[in-house]
Design a protein around this motif. Sequence first.
Motif, PDB file in Angstrom:
ATOM      1  N   ILE A 232       0.507   0.711 -13.674  1.00 24.35           N
ATOM      2  CA  ILE A 232      -0.159   0.510 -12.378  1.00 24.35           C
ATOM      3  C   ILE A 232       0.919   0.284 -11.321  1.00 24.35           C
ATOM      4  O   ILE A 232       1.606  -0.742 -11.349  1.00 24.35           O
ATOM      5  CB  ILE A 232      -1.092  -0.728 -12.418  1.00 24.35           C
ATOM      6  CG1 ILE A 232      -2.097  -0.612 -13.569  1.00 24.35           C
ATOM      7  CG2 ILE A 232      -1.795  -0.901 -11.069  1.00 24.35           C
ATOM      8  CD1 ILE A 232      -2.907  -1.887 -13.794  1.00 24.35           C
ATOM      9  N   PRO A 233       1.077   1.224 -10.392  1.00 23.49           N
ATOM     10  CA  PRO A 233       2.043   0.970  -9.304  1.00 23.49           C
ATOM     11  C   PRO A 233       1.555  -0.205  -8.455  1.00 23.49           C
ATOM     12  O   PRO A 233       0.377  -0.250  -8.085  1.00 23.49           O
ATOM     13  CB  PRO A 233       2.019   2.266  -8.478  1.00 23.49           C
ATOM     14  CG  PRO A 233       1.426   3.298  -9.378  1.00 23.49           C
ATOM     15  CD  PRO A 233       0.474   2.565 -10.275  1.00 23.49           C
ATOM     16  N   VAL A 234       2.454  -1.115  -8.157  1.00 23.50           N
ATOM     17  CA  VAL A 234       2.039  -2.307  -7.403  1.00 23.50           C
ATOM     18  C   VAL A 234       1.554  -1.908  -6.007  1.00 23.50           C
ATOM     19  O   VAL A 234       0.717  -2.597  -5.407  1.00 23.50           O
ATOM     20  CB  VAL A 234       3.166  -3.370  -7.395  1.00 23.50           C
ATOM     21  CG1 VAL A 234       4.355  -2.930  -6.565  1.00 23.50           C
ATOM     22  CG2 VAL A 234       2.646  -4.721  -6.944  1.00 23.50           C
ATOM     23  N   ALA A 235       2.001  -0.758  -5.515  1.00 25.83           N
ATOM     24  CA  ALA A 235       1.564  -0.296  -4.184  1.00 25.83           C
ATOM     25  C   ALA A 235       0.066   0.027  -4.144  1.00 25.83           C
ATOM     26  O   ALA A 235      -0.517   0.125  -3.059  1.00 25.83           O
ATOM     27  CB  ALA A 235       2.362   0.937  -3.764  1.00 25.83           C
ATOM     28  N   THR A 236      -0.558   0.191  -5.327  1.00 26.48           N
ATOM     29  CA  THR A 236      -1.996   0.498  -5.334  1.00 26.48           C
ATOM     30  C   THR A 236      -2.854  -0.761  -5.185  1.00 26.48           C
ATOM     31  O   THR A 236      -4.072  -0.656  -5.018  1.00 26.48           O
ATOM     32  CB  THR A 236      -2.423   1.218  -6.642  1.00 26.48           C
ATOM     33  OG1 THR A 236      -2.156   0.357  -7.754  1.00 26.48           O
ATOM     34  CG2 THR A 236      -1.710   2.539  -6.815  1.00 26.48           C
ATOM     35  N   LEU A 237      -2.258  -1.940  -5.293  1.00 28.21           N
ATOM     36  CA  LEU A 237      -3.068  -3.160  -5.196  1.00 28.21           C
ATOM     37  C   LEU A 237      -3.444  -3.440  -3.741  1.00 28.21           C
ATOM     38  O   LEU A 237      -2.667  -3.142  -2.829  1.00 28.21           O
ATOM     39  CB  LEU A 237      -2.299  -4.353  -5.792  1.00 28.21           C
ATOM     40  CG  LEU A 237      -2.499  -4.525  -7.295  1.00 28.21           C
ATOM     41  CD1 LEU A 237      -1.774  -3.449  -8.067  1.00 28.21           C
ATOM     42  CD2 LEU A 237      -2.065  -5.904  -7.758  1.00 28.21           C
ATOM     43  N   PRO A 238      -4.615  -4.035  -3.533  1.00 29.08           N
ATOM     44  CA  PRO A 238      -5.056  -4.306  -2.155  1.00 29.08           C
ATOM     45  C   PRO A 238      -3.996  -5.085  -1.379  1.00 29.08           C
ATOM     46  O   PRO A 238      -3.435  -6.058  -1.888  1.00 29.08           O
ATOM     47  CB  PRO A 238      -6.321  -5.153  -2.355  1.00 29.08           C
ATOM     48  CG  PRO A 238      -6.788  -4.845  -3.741  1.00 29.08           C
ATOM     49  CD  PRO A 238      -5.583  -4.488  -4.541  1.00 29.08           C
ATOM     50  N   GLY A 239      -3.710  -4.622  -0.194  1.00 31.44           N
ATOM     51  CA  GLY A 239      -2.770  -5.328   0.684  1.00 31.44           C
ATOM     52  C   GLY A 239      -1.309  -5.061   0.393  1.00 31.44           C
ATOM     53  O   GLY A 239      -0.427  -5.624   1.064  1.00 31.44           O
ATOM     54  N   MET A 240      -1.025  -4.232  -0.617  1.00 34.31           N
ATOM     55  CA  MET A 240       0.377  -4.078  -1.021  1.00 34.31           C
ATOM     56  C   MET A 240       1.078  -2.836  -0.465  1.00 34.31           C
ATOM     57  O   MET A 240       2.305  -2.831  -0.334  1.00 34.31           O
ATOM     58  CB  MET A 240       0.474  -4.089  -2.557  1.00 34.31           C
ATOM     59  CG  MET A 240       0.169  -5.441  -3.171  1.00 34.31           C
ATOM     60  SD  MET A 240       1.157  -6.784  -2.461  1.00 34.31           S
ATOM     61  CE  MET A 240       2.771  -6.386  -3.097  1.00 34.31           C
ATOM     62  N   ALA A 241       0.347  -1.774  -0.157  1.00 36.87           N
ATOM     63  CA  ALA A 241       1.017  -0.527   0.265  1.00 36.87           C
ATOM     64  C   ALA A 241       1.907  -0.771   1.481  1.00 36.87           C
ATOM     65  O   ALA A 241       2.988  -0.193   1.593  1.00 36.87           O
ATOM     66  CB  ALA A 241      -0.021   0.554   0.560  1.00 36.87           C
ATOM     67  N   GLY A 242       1.492  -1.648   2.355  1.00 38.07           N
ATOM     68  CA  GLY A 242       2.234  -1.889   3.589  1.00 38.07           C
ATOM     69  C   GLY A 242       3.479  -2.743   3.413  1.00 38.07           C
ATOM     70  O   GLY A 242       4.262  -2.906   4.348  1.00 38.07           O
ATOM     71  N   ARG A 243       3.674  -3.310   2.208  1.00 36.33           N
ATOM     72  CA  ARG A 243       4.839  -4.176   2.003  1.00 36.33           C
ATOM     73  C   ARG A 243       5.646  -3.772   0.752  1.00 36.33           C
ATOM     74  O   ARG A 243       6.458  -4.547   0.271  1.00 36.33           O
ATOM     75  CB  ARG A 243       4.404  -5.644   1.921  1.00 36.33           C
ATOM     76  CG  ARG A 243       3.476  -5.974   0.765  1.00 36.33           C
ATOM     77  CD  ARG A 243       3.147  -7.463   0.664  1.00 36.33           C
ATOM     78  NE  ARG A 243       2.304  -7.931   1.738  1.00 36.33           N
ATOM     79  CZ  ARG A 243       2.732  -8.752   2.718  1.00 36.33           C
ATOM     80  NH1 ARG A 243       3.957  -9.210   2.702  1.00 36.33           N
ATOM     81  NH2 ARG A 243       1.909  -9.119   3.662  1.00 36.33           N
ATOM     82  N   THR A 244       5.354  -2.585   0.213  1.00 38.68           N
ATOM     83  CA  THR A 244       5.995  -2.209  -1.049  1.00 38.68           C
ATOM     84  C   THR A 244       6.873  -0.973  -0.881  1.00 38.68           C
ATOM     85  O   THR A 244       6.460   0.025  -0.277  1.00 38.68           O
ATOM     86  CB  THR A 244       4.925  -1.939  -2.128  1.00 38.68           C
ATOM     87  OG1 THR A 244       4.141  -3.121  -2.297  1.00 38.68           O
ATOM     88  CG2 THR A 244       5.557  -1.572  -3.464  1.00 38.68           C
ATOM     89  N   PHE A 245       8.068  -1.064  -1.442  1.00 36.86           N
ATOM     90  CA  PHE A 245       9.018   0.048  -1.466  1.00 36.86           C
ATOM     91  C   PHE A 245       9.100   0.486  -2.927  1.00 36.86           C
ATOM     92  O   PHE A 245       9.637  -0.223  -3.778  1.00 36.86           O
ATOM     93  CB  PHE A 245      10.379  -0.452  -0.955  1.00 36.86           C
ATOM     94  CG  PHE A 245      11.424   0.610  -0.770  1.00 36.86           C
ATOM     95  CD1 PHE A 245      11.418   1.433   0.352  1.00 36.86           C
ATOM     96  CD2 PHE A 245      12.451   0.757  -1.699  1.00 36.86           C
ATOM     97  CE1 PHE A 245      12.407   2.399   0.541  1.00 36.86           C
ATOM     98  CE2 PHE A 245      13.441   1.712  -1.524  1.00 36.86           C
ATOM     99  CZ  PHE A 245      13.421   2.530  -0.400  1.00 36.86           C
ATOM    100  N   THR A 246       8.487   1.640  -3.228  1.00 42.34           N
ATOM    101  CA  THR A 246       8.328   2.096  -4.613  1.00 42.34           C
ATOM    102  C   THR A 246       9.420   3.114  -4.955  1.00 42.34           C
ATOM    103  O   THR A 246       9.619   4.077  -4.221  1.00 42.34           O
ATOM    104  CB  THR A 246       6.951   2.764  -4.789  1.00 42.34           C
ATOM    105  OG1 THR A 246       5.922   1.837  -4.418  1.00 42.34           O
ATOM    106  CG2 THR A 246       6.746   3.220  -6.230  1.00 42.34           C
TER     107      THR A 246
END
Length: 410
Positions: A232-246
């Motif tokens: 599960i990419p952490v960027a898929t969690l609610p609220g995370m896409a805007g603060r995650t560098f994958t």
Amino acid sequence: MDRQAPEPTSPATVAPMGERNPHLVERLRGFGTTIFTEMSELAARTGAINLGQGFPDADGPDEVLEAAVAAIRAGHNQYPPGLGIPALRRAVADHQRRFYGLEVDPDTEVLVTAGAAEAIAAAMLALVEPGDEVVVFEPYFDHYATSIALAGGRRRVVRLQEPDLRFDVADLEAVVGPETRLILLNSPHNPTGKVFDADELAAIAAVAIEHDLLVVTDEVYEHLVFDDAHHIPVATLPGMAGRTFTISSGGKSFGFTGWKIGWAHGPAELISAVLVAKQSLTYVSGGPFQHAMVTALGLDDGYYTELADDLQARRDLFCAGLEAAGFTVRPPEGTYFATADIRPLGFDDGLDFCLSLPVRCGVVAIPSAVFYDDEDAGRHLVRFAFCKQPEVLSEAVERLTGLRPGMGPG
Ligand code: GLN
């Protein structure tokens, strides 16, 4: 620079040479040549089977090789654009949508790098101020420590606890404070083979959101997951896409670790910030190989399934062999790596064990202590890479059978 040629039997090659090098800046003291380079050299010198550094012993798909040759022949041999060739940025965006439902803008939210390693180092250099704290889960891939130190940051570790390698959320909360800038995550996890589950990722996301932290996540083993484990990419969690560098790369997913084609995606402002650091590291790299990666990322789902199934069979073969040889093994849920406890064989020091192993029986492994701040925590563990041909793994297991302390070479 004036590094000495390694002596065939000198254990000092694994010592952190940085400590006694007067030229090395203070923030990098304590770091030496990485264990992976050291152990691959040891394997080359002794002719041992190299189950140390994680790289496959066979090339990836022919059509990807052919695409690289064709790209060279087609004249894609000058500097690619700073962000990477548009076709590869599109392919990364398509891949993230296909596998995870993530929407990524290939024009502004993707950056191609010289492997995941450059993306990690550039992220630390661009995002971490001197004195900022970076949270990592221990054991951790040694490159994280060096990259944090390069930026003048300080690492704070959260232990993945034996036996199930879960972490205590209270430990995570305890290391986060006003100086914390970001959490550096790695799932599937090197060296343990752990795949962080939805609950664990949700706990990490909650802490990141509460304390307004960035998350830099190394997901290079994303396609190497076994049984019913699920990446599960952490960027898929609610609220995370805007603060995650994958971050990911083609090395592990397609079996071309030497091409050093990596990529990252995240909000445009994070990408443009990291580009500032990245362009002063390699500037750009791997032009024709970027073209070949477009072919690779576009392979059909069957390729990815077979990749994981095939590696899972090798994991099973190798882990069963290690158990039969007397090691205690925690079968990994993902990655190239199996960690074995050497104590049931009567050994207690993984570094000594790994240094003598090539001479004892012709196998190279990595002492897990290098992945811990508290070396005692990993002293009894060694990491083996099983991304090798089945017959090589069988031969290695045979060589590892019957080991006991005090036994001489041969
Ligand atoms: N990630 C690889 C490993 O853990 C090594 C990469 C490297 O040597 N830099 O074996």
